[in-house]
Design a protein around this motif. Structure first.
Motif, PDB file in Angstrom:
ATOM      1  N   GLY A 299       0.701  -1.170  -0.226  1.00 43.12           N
ATOM      2  CA  GLY A 299      -0.027   0.072   0.010  1.00 43.12           C
ATOM      3  C   GLY A 299       0.813   1.292  -0.064  1.00 43.12           C
ATOM      4  N   THR A 300       2.122   1.082   0.186  1.00 47.69           N
ATOM      5  CA  THR A 300       3.074   2.414   0.278  1.00 47.69           C
ATOM      6  C   THR A 300       3.119   2.850  -1.287  1.00 47.69           C
ATOM      7  N   PRO A 301       3.343   4.310  -1.585  1.00 45.01           N
ATOM      8  CA  PRO A 301       3.557   4.678  -2.935  1.00 45.01           C
ATOM      9  C   PRO A 301       4.724   4.227  -3.443  1.00 45.01           C
ATOM     10  N   LYS A 302       4.908   4.106  -4.750  1.00 50.17           N
ATOM     11  CA  LYS A 302       6.182   3.618  -5.485  1.00 50.17           C
ATOM     12  C   LYS A 302       6.452   4.708  -6.225  1.00 50.17           C
ATOM     13  N   TYR A 303       7.720   5.195  -6.175  1.00 47.38           N
ATOM     14  CA  TYR A 303       8.043   6.429  -7.064  1.00 47.38           C
ATOM     15  C   TYR A 303       9.351   5.556  -8.065  1.00 47.38           C
ATOM     16  N   THR A 304       9.124   6.169  -9.513  1.00 41.82           N
ATOM     17  CA  THR A 304       9.740   5.614 -10.307  1.00 41.82           C
ATOM     18  C   THR A 304      10.572   6.916 -11.208  1.00 41.82           C
ATOM     19  N   LEU A 305      11.388   6.851 -12.006  1.00 44.03           N
ATOM     20  CA  LEU A 305      11.806   7.428 -13.153  1.00 44.03           C
ATOM     21  C   LEU A 305      11.580   7.040 -14.404  1.00 44.03           C
ATOM     22  N   PRO A 306      11.184   7.934 -15.420  1.00 45.09           N
ATOM     23  CA  PRO A 306      11.720   9.312 -15.479  1.00 45.09           C
ATOM     24  C   PRO A 306      10.471  10.087 -14.618  1.00 45.09           C
ATOM     25  N   ALA A 307      10.769  11.284 -14.372  1.00 45.36           N
ATOM     26  CA  ALA A 307       9.876  12.217 -13.999  1.00 45.36           C
ATOM     27  C   ALA A 307      10.108  13.915 -14.471  1.00 45.36           C
TER      28      ALA A 307
END
Length: 255
Positions: free
Chosen positions: A65-73
């Motif tokens: 349930g935790t947010p997943k951050y990836t690139l590109p941004a």
């Protein structure tokens, strides 16, 4: 170059160039549109903290349930308020809406083509990208920064329950995987030839979202595995993919 105030987040490597296919996908689009931008280099271990600090949204949610951050941004400070975006296709769609080319034939992804582009991306992901780990895992590991090698090893070994070296196929099994990938490229080459366009790209000489997708992946092959993957791919389809990469070259600048 069009004057903009764009910050593009990419992942550094041990090479002079990046090799993430997803970040290359956006970089090709930025260069094609002749937009001025600055790259912020963010190691994998710092992606979540940097994105949170800049207000960039997560791309998905992890199983817990935790947010997943990836690139590109990307952050576009030309907009008011600033546009903060993550995930490659939404970024490209934003660039298309915000910085349309006066010549509609140069559109990367016209609205009417987006369903077809989504289908193309699904095909590439399942027929090519999904086959890569058993033949590319050590190539990818070795080209990462020292800090990211540690993170990559821990993440992949936890996911598969094996050491990276044991995930890498050898001998006939390895060649069988490469044959699957070759078959996928054969199909792409057949469809592109059937299109009958002048030029090596999907729509002739202009870039499309499909070219950003496939071009980003081919750049990954070329930079992470020049002594195996790129040698193989260069020999397929009568040199089609060498010509294809030459057609992309003008949009591969790294700034």
């Amino acid at each position: 170059m069009t004057a903009t105030n764009i910050l593009f987040l990419d992942i550094p490597t041990a090479l002079p160039v990046p090799f993430s296919p997803n970040t290359w996908k956006v970089r090709l689009a930025l260069n094609y549109k002749k937009l001025t931008y600055v790259t912020k280099w963010v190691e994998t271990t710092s992606i979540a903290s940097v994105c949170k600090s800049l207000g960039i949204p997560p791309t998905s949610t992890l199983p817990d349930g935790t947010p997943k951050y990836t690139l590109p941004a990307l952050i576009d400070n030309t907009a008011s308020p600033s546009a903060l975006l993550s995930d490659s296709t939404p970024i490209i769609e934003y660039l298309e809406r915000t910085y349309p080319d006066p010549d509609s034939s140069r559109a990367l992804c016209a609205p009417a083509s987006r369903a077809l582009h989504a289908l193309f991306e699904y095909h590439v992901a399942h027929s090519i990208t999904a086959q890569l780990l058993p033949v590319m895992v050590m190539h990818m590991h070795d080209k990462k920064t020292p800090q990211d090698r540690i993170h990559f090893r821990k993440r992949i070994e936890a996911a598969f329950g094996k050491k990276l070296e044991d995930l890498e196929l050898r001998g006939k099994e390895r060649e069988a995987y490469w044959k699957k990938i070759e078959d996928a490229f054969d199909l792409l080459a057949t469809f592109m030839q059937a299109g009958g366009t002048a030029g090596e790209l999907f729509t002739g000489s202009n870039l499309s979202l499909a070219d950003c997708i496939l071009g980003g992946l081919l750049l990954t092959f070329r930079y992470t595995s020049p002594d195996e993957a790129w040698i193989k791919i260069s020999a397929w389809n009568d040199g089609k993919w060498i010509r294809y990469m030459s057609a992309l070259e003008e949009w591969t600048t790294v700034v």
